[in-house]
Design an enzyme around this catalytic site. Structure first.
Site, mmCIF file in Angstrom:
data_model
loop_
_atom_site.group_PDB
_atom_site.id
_atom_site.type_symbol
_atom_site.label_atom_id
_atom_site.label_comp_id
_atom_site.label_asym_id
_atom_site.label_seq_id
_atom_site.Cartn_x
_atom_site.Cartn_y
_atom_site.Cartn_z
ATOM 1 N NE ARG A 84 2.623 -0.411 3.359
ATOM 2 C CZ ARG A 84 2.270 -1.694 3.333
ATOM 3 N NH1 ARG A 84 0.998 -2.030 3.532
ATOM 4 N NH2 ARG A 84 3.160 -2.636 3.113
ATOM 5 C CG ASP A 89 4.959 -6.121 1.744
ATOM 6 O OD1 ASP A 89 4.820 -4.943 1.376
ATOM 7 O OD2 ASP A 89 6.060 -6.617 2.055
ATOM 8 C CD GLU A 92 7.835 -2.526 -3.144
ATOM 9 O OE1 GLU A 92 8.395 -1.464 -3.465
ATOM 10 O OE2 GLU A 92 6.939 -2.591 -2.284
ATOM 11 N NE ARG A 132 4.309 4.604 4.014
ATOM 12 C CZ ARG A 132 4.795 3.548 3.375
ATOM 13 N NH1 ARG A 132 4.488 3.350 2.101
ATOM 14 N NH2 ARG A 132 5.586 2.696 3.985
#
Length: 228
Positions: A84, A89, A92, A132
């Site tokens: 990750r 970010d 999505e 992760r």
């Protein structure tokens, strides 16, 4: 000679365990490895979402000459570390029947083009709640000798922010490497001003963090990892 042999053998075992043993999956990343924030190198075998990927660890030398990285899915099963990318970010994608966020597909395509099949250095920082490994990835620059690879490599998270494919991750436990949160936010602001990537229309509306919070608060929605 006997004592020397034992000492040499013990030293060899220590070196192998600490530096030369291949880390097969995230489960092999032990607390002492994370405590040392160890650097590893490997080949990116796949990109799943626009802020994580699978790394085949390639310790030592000889890879791509007489040591081969598998390419078939069946040979890669339980052989890669789920990474990750720390500090960012991405929009999505569509999951569990939910619609994808704007620019999710473009961000995923950008990361695939940048990473798949490439050598990457990763500083392993911690594990998230989904198993992760949160890591700081660096991508070596072309045509540099291998011993300069990490020293002159390009920070992947900063590249992504400059391209406008991600936002700065600011939730609890966020990791921003040696650059710090303010540097991340500054690069994101420049991309926004230049209208790169997801900022091409001046704004993206709902951030990835807001999107996940909205669906997490909906009782009819299945849980979705709050990615770091």
């Amino acid at each position: 000679a006997f004592i020397t042999g034992i000492a040499t053998g013990a030293c060899g075992v220590f070196v192998w365990h600490r530096w030369l043993r291949r880390i097969r999956t995230a489960d092999w990343v032990t607390p002492d490895v994370l405590a040392r924030k160890r650097w590893v190198k490997g080949i990116v075998t796949s990109v799943g979402d626009a802020d994580n990927f699978r790394l085949y660890h390639t310790p030592g030398i000889g890879w791509r000459w007489f040591r081969r990285v598998p390419t078939l899915a069946k040979d890669l099963k339980d052989q890669t570390i789920h990474i990750r990318i720390a500090g960012v970010d991405a929009p999505e994608g569509g999951h569990f029947g939910r619609p994808a966020q704007p620019h999710a597909e473009e961000s995923l395509s950008w990361l695939k083009n940048r990473l798949e099949g490439r050598l990457v250095y990763c500083q392993l920082v911690r594990k998230d709640q989904y198993g992760r490994v949160v890591a700081v990835p660096l991508v070596p620059r072309p045509f540099l000798p291998s011993f300069l690879g990490k020293r002159w490599a390009s920070p992947l998270a900063l590249e992504m922010l400059r391209a406008g494919t991600v936002t700065t991750y600011e939730q609890a436990g966020a990791e921003h490497g040696p650059w710090g949160r303010e540097a991340f936010l500054g690069i994101e602001a420049k991309a926004r001003t230049a209208r790169r990537g997801m900022w091409k229309y001046g704004g993206m509306g709902e951030t990835p963090a807001e999107y996940k919070r909205r669906y997490a608060s909906s009782p009819s929605s299945p849980s979705r990892p709050n990615n770091e």
